[in-house]
Design a protein around this motif. Structure first.
Motif, PDB file in Angstrom:
ATOM      1  N   ASP A   3      -1.268  10.194  27.186  1.00  0.00           N
ATOM      2  CA  ASP A   3      -1.187  10.560  25.776  1.00  0.00           C
ATOM      3  C   ASP A   3      -0.088  11.559  25.453  1.00  0.00           C
ATOM      4  OD1 ASP A   3      -3.354   8.941  25.066  1.00  0.00           O
ATOM      5  OD2 ASP A   3      -4.786  10.496  25.669  1.00  0.00           O
ATOM      6  N   GLY A   4       0.538  12.155  26.460  1.00  0.00           N
ATOM      7  CA  GLY A   4       1.511  13.192  26.158  1.00  0.00           C
ATOM      8  C   GLY A   4       2.725  13.168  27.055  1.00  0.00           C
ATOM      9  N   ARG A   5       3.847  13.663  26.518  1.00  0.00           N
ATOM     10  CA  ARG A   5       5.069  13.795  27.296  1.00  0.00           C
ATOM     11  C   ARG A   5       5.075  15.103  28.078  1.00  0.00           C
ATOM     12  NH1 ARG A   5       9.777  10.720  25.795  1.00  0.00           N
ATOM     13  NH2 ARG A   5       9.525   9.576  23.823  1.00  0.00           N
ATOM     14  N   ARG A   6       5.752  15.054  29.210  1.00  0.00           N
ATOM     15  CA  ARG A   6       6.098  16.250  29.961  1.00  0.00           C
ATOM     16  C   ARG A   6       7.475  16.011  30.547  1.00  0.00           C
ATOM     17  NH1 ARG A   6       2.209  17.067  34.545  1.00  0.00           N
ATOM     18  NH2 ARG A   6       0.762  16.469  32.883  1.00  0.00           N
ATOM     19  N   TYR A   7       8.407  16.879  30.246  1.00  0.00           N
ATOM     20  CA  TYR A   7       9.806  16.692  30.651  1.00  0.00           C
ATOM     21  C   TYR A   7      10.330  15.333  30.185  1.00  0.00           C
ATOM     22  CZ  TYR A   7       8.872  20.884  33.249  1.00  0.00           C
ATOM     23  OH  TYR A   7       8.511  22.170  33.578  1.00  0.00           O
ATOM     24  N   GLY A   8       9.906  14.923  29.008  1.00  0.00           N
ATOM     25  CA  GLY A   8      10.404  13.717  28.386  1.00  0.00           C
ATOM     26  C   GLY A   8       9.724  12.436  28.808  1.00  0.00           C
ATOM     27  N   VAL A   9       8.914  12.485  29.869  1.00  0.00           N
ATOM     28  CA  VAL A   9       8.300  11.274  30.403  1.00  0.00           C
ATOM     29  C   VAL A   9       6.776  11.381  30.299  1.00  0.00           C
ATOM     30  CG1 VAL A   9      10.269  10.869  31.931  1.00  0.00           C
ATOM     31  CG2 VAL A   9       8.275  12.132  32.792  1.00  0.00           C
ATOM     32  N   ASP A  10       6.093  10.393  30.835  1.00  0.00           N
ATOM     33  CA  ASP A  10       4.642  10.316  30.745  1.00  0.00           C
ATOM     34  C   ASP A  10       3.996  11.365  31.651  1.00  0.00           C
ATOM     35  OD1 ASP A  10       1.934   9.525  30.826  1.00  0.00           O
ATOM     36  OD2 ASP A  10       2.462   7.416  30.597  1.00  0.00           O
ATOM     37  N   GLU A  31      22.693  15.838  26.197  1.00  0.00           N
ATOM     38  CA  GLU A  31      22.842  15.836  27.655  1.00  0.00           C
ATOM     39  C   GLU A  31      23.744  16.969  28.141  1.00  0.00           C
ATOM     40  OE1 GLU A  31      23.874  11.972  29.093  1.00  0.00           O
ATOM     41  OE2 GLU A  31      21.893  11.131  28.631  1.00  0.00           O
ATOM     42  N   SER A  32      24.661  17.419  27.308  1.00  0.00           N
ATOM     43  CA  SER A  32      25.461  18.588  27.700  1.00  0.00           C
ATOM     44  C   SER A  32      24.566  19.818  27.850  1.00  0.00           C
ATOM     45  CB  SER A  32      26.561  18.851  26.673  1.00  0.00           C
ATOM     46  OG  SER A  32      26.014  19.226  25.416  1.00  0.00           O
ATOM     47  N   LYS A  33      23.545  19.918  27.017  1.00  0.00           N
ATOM     48  CA  LYS A  33      22.591  21.025  27.118  1.00  0.00           C
ATOM     49  C   LYS A  33      21.696  20.852  28.347  1.00  0.00           C
ATOM     50  CE  LYS A  33      22.374  21.546  22.073  1.00  0.00           C
ATOM     51  NZ  LYS A  33      21.488  21.508  20.876  1.00  0.00           N
ATOM     52  N   ILE A  34      21.276  19.612  28.597  1.00  0.00           N
ATOM     53  CA  ILE A  34      20.457  19.350  29.778  1.00  0.00           C
ATOM     54  C   ILE A  34      21.228  19.687  31.047  1.00  0.00           C
ATOM     55  CG2 ILE A  34      19.362  17.519  31.141  1.00  0.00           C
ATOM     56  CD1 ILE A  34      18.634  16.157  28.496  1.00  0.00           C
ATOM     57  N   PHE A  70      14.883  18.488  27.381  1.00  0.00           N
ATOM     58  CA  PHE A  70      15.601  19.744  27.192  1.00  0.00           C
ATOM     59  C   PHE A  70      14.657  20.875  26.790  1.00  0.00           C
ATOM     60  CE2 PHE A  70      17.615  22.691  24.167  1.00  0.00           C
ATOM     61  CZ  PHE A  70      18.460  23.348  25.058  1.00  0.00           C
ATOM     62  N   GLU A  71      13.742  20.599  25.887  1.00  0.00           N
ATOM     63  CA  GLU A  71      12.824  21.657  25.442  1.00  0.00           C
ATOM     64  C   GLU A  71      11.988  22.182  26.605  1.00  0.00           C
ATOM     65  OE1 GLU A  71      12.799  23.209  22.608  1.00  0.00           O
ATOM     66  OE2 GLU A  71      14.442  21.938  21.884  1.00  0.00           O
ATOM     67  N   VAL A  80      17.146   9.039  23.492  1.00  0.00           N
ATOM     68  CA  VAL A  80      17.385  10.300  22.775  1.00  0.00           C
ATOM     69  C   VAL A  80      16.094  11.111  22.709  1.00  0.00           C
ATOM     70  CG1 VAL A  80      17.998  11.326  20.557  1.00  0.00           C
ATOM     71  CG2 VAL A  80      19.337   9.416  21.455  1.00  0.00           C
ATOM     72  N   GLU A  81      14.983  10.458  22.383  1.00  0.00           N
ATOM     73  CA  GLU A  81      13.695  11.157  22.337  1.00  0.00           C
ATOM     74  C   GLU A  81      13.361  11.769  23.694  1.00  0.00           C
ATOM     75  OE1 GLU A  81      10.700   8.494  21.013  1.00  0.00           O
ATOM     76  OE2 GLU A  81      11.561   8.217  19.017  1.00  0.00           O
TER      77      GLU A  81
END
Length: 333
Positions: free
Chosen positions: A263-270, A188-191, A325-326, A318-319
């Protein structure tokens, strides 16, 4: 068998609150005594107690004037103030959402001094429970329903305002300092740094604001038995803010509980859920590219997990944070 429904524990807490029959009796007697002072409540009939939060509130089901109703009894000053805020917001929005596919409960009675609120009962069950009963590939239409409900709720008060990124950055910094878990502190420090950078990128833009729900998630939506209507609950947190904040709240609430429709994440969410909200609000390219990711980051940082959070929920968080972040790193290159 392991429980796969993260909201099951909330239901257990609600049930355990009713195991104190003395508290139930005191709350019932208090409501009936207060109601006796109001002619408008002369026809009130209580059927059951849904929940008691000691020294805070008690929730009952019953009827008023022959109509199925929910009664809330505030047990302290803070709850009375919150009930007044909820009543004011419900009274504001009800004329816009009293029929059709997207609704709020009908306001029936309110007295702040006695702490009594009565609203119509919404038949059905919480949308979150309904989603858990469905296979993954059958959930997206109901996510789209949620988006439609929020779009209609926001519509009467929508306006465009300059992006107040510094205010949100301060909120994120304050919340980040309260993070209890080392695994989340690091990512979260990176985010936070990427969120500040994205804030500077959008500082000259305008975004949509409205009086939003304030705590928008599938447990605060009741889906009708025929699945054609959603009724929103708990409007006391409503205030003027960017519309993307309520959207982010919904998306992160689901992701932290591993509730997926696509089926896929975007910005960590659905990612499919993001698209459903973007479609419901007819969002511009900038709103989808910048503002939704920004508020997902803000919500991730400011919605700090409890110290007592279970391992599964923590792993989900965490996931989410790592995937967020990516994508933020790529967005802010």
């Amino acid at each position: 068998m392991q429980n796969t429904n993260p909201d099951h524990d909330d239901a257990i807490e609600a049930e355990s609150a009713l195991r104190d029959p003395k508290a139930a009796l005191r709350a019932t007697e208090r409501l009936e005594a207060a109601a006796a002072e109001h002619a408008a409540l002369a026809s009130m009939v209580l059927d059951d107690i849904l929940r008691i939060v000691p020294e805070k509130r008690a929730i009952f089901t019953g009827t008023l004037h022959g109509q199925n109703a929910v009664f809330r009894l505030a047990l302290c000053d803070a709850e009375r103030r919150q009930s007044a805020e909820q009543w004011a917001e419900l009274s504001r929005i009800y004329p816009y959402m009293n029929a059709g596919a997207y609704r709020v409960a009908e306001p029936l009675f309110f007295d702040e001094a006695d702490g009594i609120t009565a609203i119509s009962h919404a038949a059905g069950r919480p949308l979150m429970m309904h989603l858990w009963s469905l296979p993954r590939d059958a959930r997206l239409p109901h996510i789209a329903q949620s988006a439609g409900w929020l779009a209609q709720y926001c519509a009467p008060s929508t306006a465009w305002r300059g992006v107040d990124w510094r205010n949100w950055a301060r909120r994120c910094e304050k919340a980040a300092a309260q993070q209890h878990f080392t695994r989340l502190q690091n990512i979260e420090s990176k985010i936070l740094q990427k969120t500040k950078k994205l804030g500077r990128m959008i500082k000259e833009m305008e975004w949509r604001v409205a009086v939003c729900h304030g705590d928008f998630h599938p447990l605060n939506l009741i889906i009708a038995p025929d699945e054609t209507r959603l009724t929103g609950l708990d409007l006391g947190s409503s205030f003027l803010m960017p519309i993307y904040r309520d959207i982010a709240r919904y998306l992160i609430y689901n992701a932290r509980r591993h509730m997926w429709a696509g089926d896929g994440r975007r910005y960590g969410v659905d990612g499919a859920a993001i698209d459903a909200f973007a479609d419901a609000f007819a969002m511009s390219a900038d709103e989808k590219r910048y503002f939704i990711p920004y508020m997902i980051a803000v919500e991730t940082l400011t919605r700090v997990e409890s110290k007592t959070e279970v391992t599964t929920r923590l792993n989900n968080s965490v996931e989410l944070a790592e995937a967020l972040f990516e994508d933020l790193r790529e967005l802010t290159l």
